[in-house]
Design a protein around this motif. Structure first.
Motif, short mmCIF file in Angstrom:
data_model
loop_
_atom_site.label_atom_id
_atom_site.label_comp_id
_atom_site.label_asym_id
_atom_site.label_seq_id
_atom_site.Cartn_x
_atom_site.Cartn_y
_atom_site.Cartn_z
N CYS A 250 -17.18 -16.75 30.79
CA CYS A 250 -16.69 -15.37 30.76
C CYS A 250 -15.67 -15.14 29.65
CB CYS A 250 -16.08 -15.01 32.11
SG CYS A 250 -17.26 -15.08 33.48
N ASP A 251 -15.09 -16.21 29.11
CA ASP A 251 -14.18 -16.06 27.97
C ASP A 251 -14.92 -15.95 26.64
OD1 ASP A 251 -11.99 -16.18 29.61
OD2 ASP A 251 -11.68 -18.32 29.35
N LEU A 252 -16.24 -16.09 26.67
CA LEU A 252 -17.02 -16.08 25.43
C LEU A 252 -16.90 -14.77 24.67
CD1 LEU A 252 -18.95 -17.69 23.63
CD2 LEU A 252 -20.85 -16.82 25.00
N PRO A 253 -16.98 -13.58 25.31
CA PRO A 253 -16.82 -12.33 24.53
C PRO A 253 -15.47 -12.24 23.84
CG PRO A 253 -17.81 -11.86 26.65
CD PRO A 253 -17.37 -13.29 26.69
N LYS A 254 -14.41 -12.66 24.52
CA LYS A 254 -13.09 -12.62 23.89
C LYS A 254 -13.01 -13.59 22.73
CE LYS A 254 -8.16 -12.82 24.91
NZ LYS A 254 -7.12 -12.99 25.95
N GLY A 255 -13.61 -14.78 22.87
CA GLY A 255 -13.62 -15.73 21.76
C GLY A 255 -14.40 -15.22 20.57
N CYS A 256 -15.54 -14.57 20.82
CA CYS A 256 -16.33 -13.99 19.72
C CYS A 256 -15.56 -12.86 19.04
CB CYS A 256 -17.67 -13.48 20.25
SG CYS A 256 -18.79 -14.78 20.81
N TRP A 257 -14.85 -12.03 19.82
CA TRP A 257 -14.07 -10.95 19.24
C TRP A 257 -12.94 -11.50 18.39
CZ3 TRP A 257 -13.62 -6.28 17.63
CH2 TRP A 257 -12.37 -5.69 17.47
N ARG A 258 -12.29 -12.57 18.85
CA ARG A 258 -11.22 -13.17 18.07
C ARG A 258 -11.75 -13.74 16.75
NH1 ARG A 258 -9.85 -16.74 21.48
NH2 ARG A 258 -8.32 -15.51 22.61
N LEU A 259 -12.94 -14.35 16.80
CA LEU A 259 -13.53 -14.90 15.59
C LEU A 259 -13.92 -13.80 14.62
CD1 LEU A 259 -14.52 -17.49 14.16
CD2 LEU A 259 -16.71 -17.17 15.32
N MET A 260 -14.54 -12.72 15.12
CA MET A 260 -14.93 -11.61 14.25
C MET A 260 -13.72 -10.93 13.63
SD MET A 260 -17.98 -9.94 16.55
CE MET A 260 -18.10 -8.52 15.48
N ARG A 261 -12.66 -10.79 14.42
CA ARG A 261 -11.44 -10.16 13.89
C ARG A 261 -10.82 -11.01 12.80
NH1 ARG A 261 -6.85 -9.17 18.21
NH2 ARG A 261 -6.89 -11.45 18.08
N MET A 262 -10.87 -12.32 12.96
CA MET A 262 -10.28 -13.22 11.98
C MET A 262 -11.11 -13.27 10.69
SD MET A 262 -9.44 -17.28 12.39
CE MET A 262 -11.19 -17.64 12.66
N LEU A 263 -12.44 -13.28 10.82
CA LEU A 263 -13.30 -13.46 9.65
C LEU A 263 -13.65 -12.16 8.95
CD1 LEU A 263 -15.80 -16.17 10.97
CD2 LEU A 263 -13.78 -16.51 9.54
N PHE A 264 -13.80 -11.07 9.70
CA PHE A 264 -14.33 -9.84 9.12
C PHE A 264 -13.32 -8.68 9.15
CE2 PHE A 264 -17.99 -12.16 10.89
CZ PHE A 264 -18.68 -12.39 9.72
N CYS B 233 -17.79 -7.87 31.93
CA CYS B 233 -17.47 -7.35 33.27
C CYS B 233 -16.82 -8.42 34.12
CB CYS B 233 -18.75 -6.84 33.94
SG CYS B 233 -19.48 -5.38 33.16
N PHE B 234 -17.36 -9.64 34.06
CA PHE B 234 -16.76 -10.73 34.81
C PHE B 234 -15.37 -11.07 34.29
CE2 PHE B 234 -21.24 -12.41 35.86
CZ PHE B 234 -21.28 -11.61 36.99
N TYR B 235 -15.15 -10.88 32.99
CA TYR B 235 -13.84 -11.17 32.42
C TYR B 235 -12.80 -10.13 32.87
CZ TYR B 235 -10.16 -11.96 28.97
OH TYR B 235 -8.96 -12.20 28.36
N VAL B 236 -13.21 -8.87 32.92
CA VAL B 236 -12.28 -7.81 33.30
C VAL B 236 -11.94 -7.92 34.79
CG1 VAL B 236 -11.99 -5.32 33.51
CG2 VAL B 236 -13.04 -6.29 31.45
#
Length: 288
Positions: free
Chosen positions: A254-268, A115-118
């Protein structure tokens, strides 16, 4: 993408020889000056082979840019220091059902950070940016404390925040000079050097297991310099100002969710998409 295409030119010449006896010899000569299907990318014409897209820093002056980095790194150090009293409270008064509370806390944290990121104006302008800073300090300290107490139940649990603070402090000291570049690999080397010195101390004190359990602090410190690069070079589109240290410190969280999404997209997810494409081709390709 601009393309320069060469058109094909075909010329035909027909030469009829003179009649010789009863036979007529016909000779066809074809001159083909053709370059079929050639397309030249304009970026391939650039000198020195610089083909990758480059990003300019939002703050052009290296002195002001590194001053901003030192300021919000200092704010992050204060936030991490708040983990110490939180650990002390949870050591004296253990939280019931901590194993069940921790996943719920992580989900709520990701939702709140998203929410804070958006709605990024909340963390940019006063007085809401100070509220986001206080909330991120409390949330990060609580989550970090619950994670550490699941690993170590003694006072050696303090090693994690202490090492992390010293890692960020070493990065601050390195950013105080302008002679050498502050690349990610140099930042990672500084982080590993600080952690390696603590491992050597733990070996001398026969506490290698307790200190080795704090290895995740190197990943957290690396994430800080990784997101700092994305935040300052314009990839996140924040358009940072040289005085927005509160905004920068809030962005790290607040960038943490985007970083986790980028990592999950790359690995999985990329592997899943690749597997789906492989099975889809099984219905189309012919064996023999």
């Amino acid at each position: 993408m601009l393309l320069i295409k060469y058109k094909s030119i075909i010329r035909h010449q027909t030469v009829v020889s003179q009649q010789s006896g009863d036979e007529m010899d016909t000779v066809m000569v074809m001159e083909k000056s053709e370059v079929p299907g050639i397309a030249v990318q304009c970026n391939l014409l650039l000198p020195n082979g610089h083909f990758q897209k480059t990003y300019d820093f939002d703050i052009a002056d290296i002195g002001q840019r590194r001053l901003l980095v030192r300021r919000f790194f200092g704010i992050l150090i204060v936030q991490i220091a708040c983990t110490l009293p939180c650990l002390e409270v949870l050591l004296k008064y253990p939280m019931p059902y901590m194993e069940a509370v921790m996943p719920i806390s992580l989900v709520l944290t990701m939702f709140l950070y998203t929410c804070f990121y958006v709605w990024r104006d909340w963390r940019r302008f006063a007085p809401y940016n100070y509220l986001v800073l206080l909330l991120s300090t409390f949330i990060s300290s609580l989550n970090r404390s619950m994670y550490l107490l699941n690993l170590v139940q003694t006072h050696w649990v303090y090693a994690y925040p202490v090492i992390l603070i010293l890692e960020l402090l070493a990065l601050m000291l390195y950013s105080s000079q302008e002679r050498f570049r502050f690349t990610q690999i140099r930042g990672i080397s500084i982080i590993c050097l600080v952690f390696g010195l603590f491992l050597l101390l733990g070996y001398r004190l026969n506490r290698m297991v307790e200190l080795f359990s704090a290895m995740a602090c190197t990943v957290e410190a690396w994430y800080v310099i990784y997101d700092t690069h994305f935040m300052l070079c314009g990839r996140h589109g924040y358009n940072m100002g040289p005085q927005e240290c509160i905004y920068a410190a809030c962005n790290i969280h607040c960038d943490l969710p985007k970083g986790c999404w980028r990592l999950m997209r790359m690995l999985f997810f990329s592997k899943i998409v690749e597997a789906i494409r492989m099975f889809r081709e099984c219905f189309r390709t012919e064996v023999c």
